[in-house]
Design a protein around this motif. Structure first.
Motif, mmCIF file in Angstrom:
data_model
loop_
_atom_site.group_PDB
_atom_site.id
_atom_site.type_symbol
_atom_site.label_atom_id
_atom_site.label_comp_id
_atom_site.label_asym_id
_atom_site.label_seq_id
_atom_site.Cartn_x
_atom_site.Cartn_y
_atom_site.Cartn_z
ATOM 1 N N LYS A 102 0.836 -1.174 0.000
ATOM 2 C CA LYS A 102 0.000 0.000 0.000
ATOM 3 C C LYS A 102 0.883 1.240 0.000
ATOM 4 C CE LYS A 102 -3.876 1.799 2.524
ATOM 5 N NZ LYS A 102 -4.748 1.660 3.649
ATOM 6 N N LYS A 103 0.555 2.168 -0.946
ATOM 7 C CA LYS A 103 1.349 3.398 -1.045
ATOM 8 C C LYS A 103 0.939 4.375 0.046
ATOM 9 C CE LYS A 103 2.573 3.746 -5.851
ATOM 10 N NZ LYS A 103 2.440 4.520 -7.054
ATOM 11 N N GLN A 104 1.973 4.999 0.586
ATOM 12 C CA GLN A 104 1.716 6.015 1.590
ATOM 13 C C GLN A 104 1.564 7.361 0.904
ATOM 14 O OE1 GLN A 104 4.799 6.081 4.490
ATOM 15 N NE2 GLN A 104 3.361 6.383 6.156
ATOM 16 N N ARG A 105 0.560 8.115 1.275
ATOM 17 C CA ARG A 105 0.334 9.435 0.706
ATOM 18 C C ARG A 105 1.243 10.461 1.354
ATOM 19 N NH1 ARG A 105 -5.132 12.514 0.239
ATOM 20 N NH2 ARG A 105 -4.533 13.378 -1.734
ATOM 21 N N MET A 106 1.922 11.217 0.525
ATOM 22 C CA MET A 106 2.799 12.269 1.029
ATOM 23 C C MET A 106 1.955 13.497 1.356
ATOM 24 S SD MET A 106 5.775 10.950 1.052
ATOM 25 C CE MET A 106 6.824 12.343 1.287
ATOM 26 N N PRO A 107 2.260 14.157 2.432
ATOM 27 C CA PRO A 107 1.500 15.374 2.761
ATOM 28 C C PRO A 107 1.771 16.457 1.727
ATOM 29 C CG PRO A 107 3.309 15.054 4.321
ATOM 30 C CD PRO A 107 3.289 13.854 3.404
ATOM 31 N N ASP A 108 0.777 17.294 1.522
ATOM 32 C CA ASP A 108 0.903 18.421 0.595
ATOM 33 C C ASP A 108 1.914 19.403 1.187
ATOM 34 O OD1 ASP A 108 0.661 20.555 -1.107
ATOM 35 O OD2 ASP A 108 -1.486 20.812 -0.847
ATOM 36 N N PRO A 109 3.025 19.675 0.464
ATOM 37 C CA PRO A 109 4.062 20.558 1.019
ATOM 38 C C PRO A 109 3.677 22.037 1.003
ATOM 39 C CG PRO A 109 4.651 19.924 -1.194
ATOM 40 C CD PRO A 109 3.390 19.163 -0.846
ATOM 41 N N SER A 110 2.656 22.405 0.250
ATOM 42 C CA SER A 110 2.302 23.823 0.177
ATOM 43 C C SER A 110 1.505 24.236 1.414
ATOM 44 C CB SER A 110 1.513 24.125 -1.092
ATOM 45 O OG SER A 110 0.341 23.361 -1.122
ATOM 46 N N PRO A 111 1.758 25.420 1.903
ATOM 47 C CA PRO A 111 1.034 25.877 3.093
ATOM 48 C C PRO A 111 -0.434 26.132 2.734
ATOM 49 C CG PRO A 111 2.369 27.644 2.199
ATOM 50 C CD PRO A 111 2.689 26.411 1.401
ATOM 51 N N PRO A 112 -1.302 26.056 3.715
ATOM 52 C CA PRO A 112 -2.704 26.356 3.435
ATOM 53 C C PRO A 112 -2.841 27.829 3.053
ATOM 54 C CG PRO A 112 -2.353 26.155 5.796
ATOM 55 C CD PRO A 112 -1.058 25.773 5.114
ATOM 56 N N PRO A 113 -3.850 28.167 2.273
ATOM 57 C CA PRO A 113 -4.009 29.569 1.897
ATOM 58 C C PRO A 113 -4.243 30.428 3.141
ATOM 59 C CG PRO A 113 -5.902 28.257 1.188
ATOM 60 C CD PRO A 113 -4.890 27.314 1.754
ATOM 61 N N LEU A 114 -3.668 31.592 3.118
ATOM 62 C CA LEU A 114 -3.777 32.512 4.241
ATOM 63 C C LEU A 114 -4.992 33.403 4.050
ATOM 64 C CD1 LEU A 114 -2.513 33.801 6.802
ATOM 65 C CD2 LEU A 114 -1.195 35.266 5.269
ATOM 66 N N ASP A 115 -5.807 33.502 5.056
ATOM 67 C CA ASP A 115 -6.939 34.414 5.036
ATOM 68 C C ASP A 115 -6.408 35.773 5.512
ATOM 69 O OD1 ASP A 115 -9.170 35.986 5.551
ATOM 70 O OD2 ASP A 115 -10.316 34.344 6.460
ATOM 71 N N LEU A 116 -6.060 36.629 4.547
ATOM 72 C CA LEU A 116 -5.431 37.903 4.888
ATOM 73 C C LEU A 116 -6.330 38.801 5.726
ATOM 74 C CD1 LEU A 116 -3.505 38.743 1.611
ATOM 75 C CD2 LEU A 116 -2.565 38.037 3.805
ATOM 76 N N THR A 117 -7.622 38.793 5.448
ATOM 77 C CA THR A 117 -8.528 39.631 6.233
ATOM 78 C C THR A 117 -8.502 39.199 7.693
ATOM 79 O OG1 THR A 117 -9.925 39.988 4.300
ATOM 80 C CG2 THR A 117 -10.897 40.470 6.445
ATOM 81 N N ALA A 118 -8.586 37.911 7.946
ATOM 82 C CA ALA A 118 -8.551 37.419 9.321
ATOM 83 C C ALA A 118 -7.195 37.737 9.971
ATOM 84 C CB ALA A 118 -8.818 35.915 9.351
ATOM 85 N N HIS A 119 -6.119 37.563 9.206
ATOM 86 C CA HIS A 119 -4.778 37.861 9.737
ATOM 87 C C HIS A 119 -4.686 39.310 10.200
ATOM 88 C CE1 HIS A 119 -0.416 38.167 10.041
ATOM 89 N NE2 HIS A 119 -0.510 39.251 9.294
ATOM 90 N N TRP A 120 -5.093 40.246 9.338
ATOM 91 C CA TRP A 120 -4.967 41.663 9.676
ATOM 92 C C TRP A 120 -5.984 42.088 10.727
ATOM 93 C CZ3 TRP A 120 -0.590 43.826 9.034
ATOM 94 C CH2 TRP A 120 0.248 43.377 8.020
#
Length: 169
Positions: A1-19
């Protein structure tokens, strides 16, 4: 059984929530490099102000009596500078609703509007005929090259003929 590699890209940033989170309190510690000492930020803002003043003078212009649209007004870190230079008409725009609410409370004699820099047709929201549009420490958040050109054209579209786009990043 193949192991799935995690997605290396970061999740999208919610800029409005961040600011909105960053501007949960409106004071000088929320602008600039918040991970560095306040004394450094104060020094850095003075240097940026010197550069804006020098650039405006170099092209034979003056902020005195001018109408200014400030993009990314944030905590109001530039307000004392704009006032000291004699700007007579001011409108501040910021992505963060919390920043806009705080700015309206701190500077009730000026106008502020919540708006995303990437939402084009800014003239429909703020009008036109500005002597100056400032975009200080904000344009590097526009990471798509094609969108970057559109944003610059959009900001330029609200300037009166001979008006200046003040950029510092």
């Amino acid at each position: 059984k193949k192991q799935r590699m995690p997605d290396p890209s970061p999740p999208p940033l919610d800029l409005t929530a961040h600011w909105n989170n960053r501007y949960s309190t409106i004071d000088s510690t929320r602008s600039g490099h918040i991970d560095l000492p306040a004394s450094y930020n104060a020094w850095l803002y003075r240097r940026k102000q010197d550069e804006i003043r020098r650039a405006v003078t170099k092209v034979g212009a003056s902020l005195k009596g001018g109408r200014l649209l400030e993009i990314a007004a944030g905590s109001g870190a530039w307000m004392a500078f704009w006032e000291s230079q004699g700007v007579s008409g001011y409108l501040g725009v910021d992505l963060s609703e919390r920043a806009v609410e705080g700015l309206r409370t701190s500077f009730p004699h000026h106008k502020f509007l919540q708006r995303d820099l990437n939402d084009l047709h800014i003239g429909e929201a703020v009008g036109t005929g500005y002597d100056f549009v400032s975009a200080i420490d904000v344009l590097y958040h526009v990471v798509d090259d094609h969108q970057f050109g559109k944003v610059l054209a959009d900001l330029s579209s609200v300037l009166k003929p001979g008006g200046l786009l003040l950029i510092h990043d």
